[in-house]
Scaffold this active site. Sequence first.
Site, mmCIF file in Angstrom:
data_model
loop_
_atom_site.group_PDB
_atom_site.id
_atom_site.type_symbol
_atom_site.label_atom_id
_atom_site.label_comp_id
_atom_site.label_asym_id
_atom_site.label_seq_id
_atom_site.Cartn_x
_atom_site.Cartn_y
_atom_site.Cartn_z
ATOM 1 N N THR A 4 0.837 -1.180 -0.060
ATOM 2 C CA THR A 4 0.026 -0.005 -0.059
ATOM 3 C C THR A 4 0.949 1.188 0.198
ATOM 4 O O THR A 4 1.974 1.117 0.634
ATOM 5 C CB THR A 4 -0.825 0.052 1.295
ATOM 6 O OG1 THR A 4 -1.852 -0.811 1.094
ATOM 7 C CG2 THR A 4 -1.621 1.160 1.567
ATOM 8 N N ARG B 131 -13.080 -8.010 -3.117
ATOM 9 C CA ARG B 131 -12.469 -8.127 -1.703
ATOM 10 C C ARG B 131 -12.077 -6.420 -1.420
ATOM 11 O O ARG B 131 -11.329 -5.855 -2.021
ATOM 12 C CB ARG B 131 -11.481 -8.924 -1.617
ATOM 13 C CG ARG B 131 -10.318 -8.758 -0.306
ATOM 14 C CD ARG B 131 -9.314 -7.938 -0.264
ATOM 15 N NE ARG B 131 -8.642 -7.970 0.936
ATOM 16 C CZ ARG B 131 -7.536 -7.173 1.344
ATOM 17 N NH1 ARG B 131 -7.514 -5.959 0.506
ATOM 18 N NH2 ARG B 131 -7.083 -7.398 2.322
ATOM 19 N N VAL B 132 -12.372 -6.026 -0.224
ATOM 20 C CA VAL B 132 -11.980 -4.620 0.440
ATOM 21 C C VAL B 132 -11.058 -4.975 1.535
ATOM 22 O O VAL B 132 -11.510 -5.367 2.412
ATOM 23 C CB VAL B 132 -13.108 -3.625 0.570
ATOM 24 C CG1 VAL B 132 -12.790 -2.239 1.108
ATOM 25 C CG2 VAL B 132 -13.794 -3.471 -0.874
ATOM 26 N N GLY B 133 -9.859 -4.091 1.624
ATOM 27 C CA GLY B 133 -9.203 -4.352 2.833
ATOM 28 C C GLY B 133 -9.565 -3.015 3.799
ATOM 29 O O GLY B 133 -10.666 -2.802 3.791
ATOM 30 N N ASP B 134 -8.355 -2.744 4.486
ATOM 31 C CA ASP B 134 -8.567 -1.782 5.505
ATOM 32 C C ASP B 134 -8.269 -0.434 5.020
ATOM 33 O O ASP B 134 -9.026 0.650 5.485
ATOM 34 C CB ASP B 134 -7.364 -1.910 6.491
ATOM 35 C CG ASP B 134 -5.868 -1.772 5.804
ATOM 36 O OD1 ASP B 134 -5.794 -2.714 4.930
ATOM 37 O OD2 ASP B 134 -5.212 -1.002 6.206
ATOM 38 N N THR C 111 -0.532 0.016 6.642
ATOM 39 C CA THR C 111 -0.365 -0.968 5.769
ATOM 40 C C THR C 111 -0.108 -2.341 6.283
ATOM 41 O O THR C 111 0.563 -2.577 7.377
ATOM 42 C CB THR C 111 0.959 -0.407 4.919
ATOM 43 O OG1 THR C 111 1.153 -1.822 3.839
ATOM 44 C CG2 THR C 111 1.992 -0.202 5.618
ATOM 45 N N GLY C 112 -0.585 -3.372 5.656
ATOM 46 C CA GLY C 112 -0.168 -4.907 5.936
ATOM 47 C C GLY C 112 -1.641 -5.600 5.706
ATOM 48 O O GLY C 112 -2.354 -5.173 4.964
ATOM 49 N N GLY D 138 -4.973 -6.270 5.517
ATOM 50 C CA GLY D 138 -6.109 -5.501 5.737
ATOM 51 C C GLY D 138 -7.023 -6.096 6.843
ATOM 52 O O GLY D 138 -7.779 -5.151 7.834
#
Length: 273
Positions: free
Chosen positions: A158, A185-188, A207-208, A210
């Site tokens: 990210t 798919r949606v992350g953080d 970052t990482g 999610g």
Amino acid sequence: MILIAHGGVGSPRERDEQVMKAVEKGYEEGMSALEAVIAVVEELENDPTFNAGRGSRLRLDGSVQMDAAVQSEHNIGSVAAIEEVKNPIRIAEIVHDSPYLLLVGDSATKLGKKRGFESKDLKTEDRIDELEEMREKLGTEEKLKDYKKFYDEMQGGTVGCVAYEDGEAAAAVSTGGTSYSIRGRVGDSPLIGSGFYVGEHGAVVATGKGEEITKRLSSKRCHDMIGEYGLERGCEIVVEEFPEEHTLGLIAANKEGCVSADNRQMARASIEE
Ligand code: ASP
């Protein structure tokens, strides 16, 4: 201006110089914290070696879907699962200046195209090769049952930036998401408190992995820890309490300065003047 940016947890420190090149874009006379973080993230999206904008990781179906967000002291703008758009952060900026907070999928993509950010050229050769390898590994239906195992080995990346200038903090973040991700798919990254947070103790970007970051609201937690323990220790605490098997990187800025903390290597650069 106090400004720090990263190229994603897991990105090698040899890329610090590329991040610095972007940071310089945010350090122009008269820029506000908000303008600076957007300019930096836009530059990192344009660098195909980072997982954002051109160079984003591909979904298992071969598409590119990206998430981005920006937060100022006054407002928030996020986009999720946006496609065929060169600079998702610029669309998040448009949302920031609109009555909405988060725009997803087709609407975000249409808005991006309408504003002149269309691109059919987001997929790089490296990402196409990476997808081929993933598909070979996952292969058959049988192997798909092991999906979780593969996802635990996922790789992310990210780009993000936080800044403090003239009494105001701002945060910006952009990502192509994680490997082994299905469409949708949606992350953080586009979620307030998870991938980013701006509050009375400053601005934070994460970052990482999610899913793990979102479960723990890591950016908000980091912001609160900064309030209690200060910039450096606040960030360290959140990394220390995060499960070691999952990736996490944080950057934060407030009137005291800027810091980063991570549990893997992470390219980064900062300016404090
Ligand atoms: N946080 C991003 C996501 O889960 C990936 C990363 O930063 O490594 O989409």
